[in-house]
Design an enzyme around this catalytic site. Structure first.
Site, PDB file in Angstrom:
ATOM      1  N   ASP A   1       0.819  -1.216   0.000  1.00  0.00           N
ATOM      2  CA  ASP A   1       0.000   0.000   0.000  1.00  0.00           C
ATOM      3  C   ASP A   1       0.857   1.272   0.000  1.00  0.00           C
ATOM      4  OD1 ASP A   1      -2.656   0.968  -0.032  1.00  0.00           O
ATOM      5  OD2 ASP A   1      -2.496   1.582   2.062  1.00  0.00           O
TER       6      ASP A   1
ATOM      7  N   HIS B   1       4.642   5.047  -2.837  1.00  0.00           N
ATOM      8  CA  HIS B   1       5.031   6.357  -2.310  1.00  0.00           C
ATOM      9  C   HIS B   1       6.462   6.409  -1.759  1.00  0.00           C
ATOM     10  CE1 HIS B   1       0.904   7.191  -2.888  1.00  0.00           C
ATOM     11  NE2 HIS B   1       0.454   6.686  -1.771  1.00  0.00           N
TER      12      HIS B   1
END
Ligand code: NDP
Length: 485
Positions: free
Chosen positions: A229, A234
């Site tokens: 996730d 990111h």
């Protein structure tokens, strides 16, 4: 900018559209950055009319946009661009309604704010309905796949209908002002860039902590976990922005090529070093802002009381290249952390020889690049303490590049505003290439396999803390500590 643009939002009644996409488009319109003839179609399967859709969008924007940013005239202009088209994305025939709305010779941007499992079939249906030509662009939200193989499948299917230069893969961190500023800081400031390597930098920390838990998404999250996730996208993108070589120019291809080199140079965390270089955690009950909160397994929607999905990951990674050899990159991300913070901290090395008093011996420069809260960059430096009592001792001073103070703007643009602008301009510099996605999955797959191989179980941590104590040990055994913990 080309103003002959139609924006088609798939999933226009979903969470992302409500919280991010429509507010960003409204803000762009308010700032005069949406060309006059830009049209926006919201697509979803709810049986509502365009006027009902516009009314719902109005209600939502009034809730989400701050009072100071509300401008009735801007809303009136924005609302005239909006149309609603009822489409079930799994029904090929429904796409004919969209075809009827499109106008020839205009650039169409298809934005996938839908479950990722639909990206391939929507692309197929768009093509079958005659909605795709050489001008059409597609925007894909994360996640793209859940491992290398599935990401290749998505990329290949979408790639059958859209060329790579028309595919925009979002990692919204790249839309943040601070992340772009990192490039300016490194490549426009010789004094920073000349010290940006293993001769001067001791280590790098990248932290992304969230206070929130699973937010009602248990069954989705339980199959994904924090590595997929947050780290795969990111945190690895931030790592690339910190570590990449100066690109030959600011062209998208040049920047993306440098990022891929970093992802390929990441030293694998495999069965030989996984116990030493990684920690998995899962939150148990605890306290956030003085309020009790339940543990992961007791969250609403929980389907298991023995899930081992990680809600926290800490890693020590190395980049095997000339610039970064021997410099650890500590990555840490988790849910139900003590604070909501996303930051990159660069710690410089000690001086080769100490001349200041012993008490100042630990003085190390640090550069803190903060994405939230309060986007900005701080440089911790040392100067002489003003005192007649002491001969020459040091005092830490912070040079603060606070964007909010210095921009003269009343707000910092949201990442999605910048990203929409770049898609409309047709510039991919803030979007992730297929090679990047696949290289980062390859690295994450090796780590996940090693976790399975070595049966690396999650360690429990109380909600409202900085993760399991093993995460502190991961860095403290190297004589370092997490910033701000
Ligand atoms: P939601 O589930 O809230 O929204 C998805 C929308 O797609 C829903 O409105 C749903 O409609 C619609 N949809 C699903 N299947 C169909 C179908 N067959 N036909 C028509 N409509 C359909 O998801 P999010 O908005 O949260 O996320 C969208 C994408 O963005 C996902 O890929 C997610 O991973 C990504 N993302 C989201 C973030 C967020 O903060 N929300 C952050 C980062 C990425 P219905 O309500 O009728 O089921």
């Amino acid at each position: 900018m080309n103003s002959n643009i139609d924006l088609v939002l798939f999933g226009a009644r979903g969470d992302l559209s409500a919280r991010k996409l429509f507010p960003a488009l409204y803000q762009l319109d308010r700032a005069g950055l949406l060309g006059d003839s830009v049209r926006i179609a919201g697509l979803a399967r709810e049986a509502i009319s365009s006027s009902e859709f516009i009314e719902k969008t109005h209600e939502n924007l009034k809730k989400v946009v701050s009072k100071s940013a509300w401008d009735e005239a801007a809303w009136q202009r924005f609302s005239r661009r909006l149309t609603y088209i009822k489409v079930d994305f799994s029904q090929k025939k429904d796409f004919l309604a969209l075809k009827g709305w499109l106008v020839e010779k205009r650039t169409v941007i298809y934005y996938m704010a839908t479950p990722p499992s639909l990206y391939g079939s929507i692309s197929k249906h768009l093509d079958a309905a005659g909605c795709v030509d050489s001008l059409s662009r597609i925007v894909l939200e994360k996640p793209i796949g859940h491992d290398l193989k599935s990401s290749r499948d998505v990329n290949s299917t979408v790639g059958e209908f859209f060329s790579e230069r028309n595919i925009y893969r979002i990692d919204h961190y790249l839309g943040k002002e601070t992340v772009q500023n990192l490039m300016a800081l490194r490549f426009a400031n010789r004094m920073i860039n000349s010290q940006w390597d293993n001769t001067c930098i001791d280590h790098v920390q990248i932290t992304a902590g969230e206070i929130v838990g699973i937010e009602g998404r248990w069954s989705y999250y339980d199959k994904v976990g924090q590595l997929r996730d947050m780290i795969q996208n990111h945190l690895l993108q931030l790592l690339c922005m910190v570590a990449m070589e100066p690109p030959n120019s600011l062209q998208a291809d040049e920047i993306r090529a440098e990022k891929v080199k970093i992802l390929r140079a990441l030293s694998p965390i495999d069965r030989d070093n996984v116990l030493d270089q990684s920690v998995r955690g899962q939150y148990s009950a605890g306290w956030i802002d003085g309020q009790p909160v339940v543990g992961y397994m007791e969250e609403q929607g929980s389907e298991s009381n023995n899930s081992d999905t990680e809600t926290f990951v800490a890693l020590k990674a190395y980049i095997d290249n000339w610039r970064w050899a021997g410099v650890p990159f500590y990555l840490r991300t988790g849910k139900r952390m003590k604070a909501k913070v996303t930051e990159v901290v660069i710690t410089y090395k000690d001086h080769p020889h100490a001349i200041f008093p012993d008490k100042d011996s630990g003085a190390k420069n640090r550069l803190i690049i903060r994405l939230q809260p309060n986007e900005g960059i701080e440089l911790e430096m040392f100067s002489k303490k003003q005192s007649l009592k002491e001969r020459l001792s040091l005092e830490k001073r912070t040079l603060n590049l606070d964007f909010f103070d210095s921009s003269g703007e009343s707000r910092i643009a949201d990442a999605y505003e910048r990203l929409f602008l770049e898609v409309m301009k047709g510039d991919q510099w803030l979007f992730v290439s297929r090679e990047e996605i696949e290289a980062s999955w390859r690295w994450c797959d090796t780590l996940i396999d090693a976790w399975t191989d070595k049966k690396v179980a999650t360690k429990s941590y109380g909600a409202g803390t900085w993760g399991p104590s093993k995460a502190d040990m991961l860095i403290e055994k190297d004589g370092r500590s997490w910033h701000g913990s």
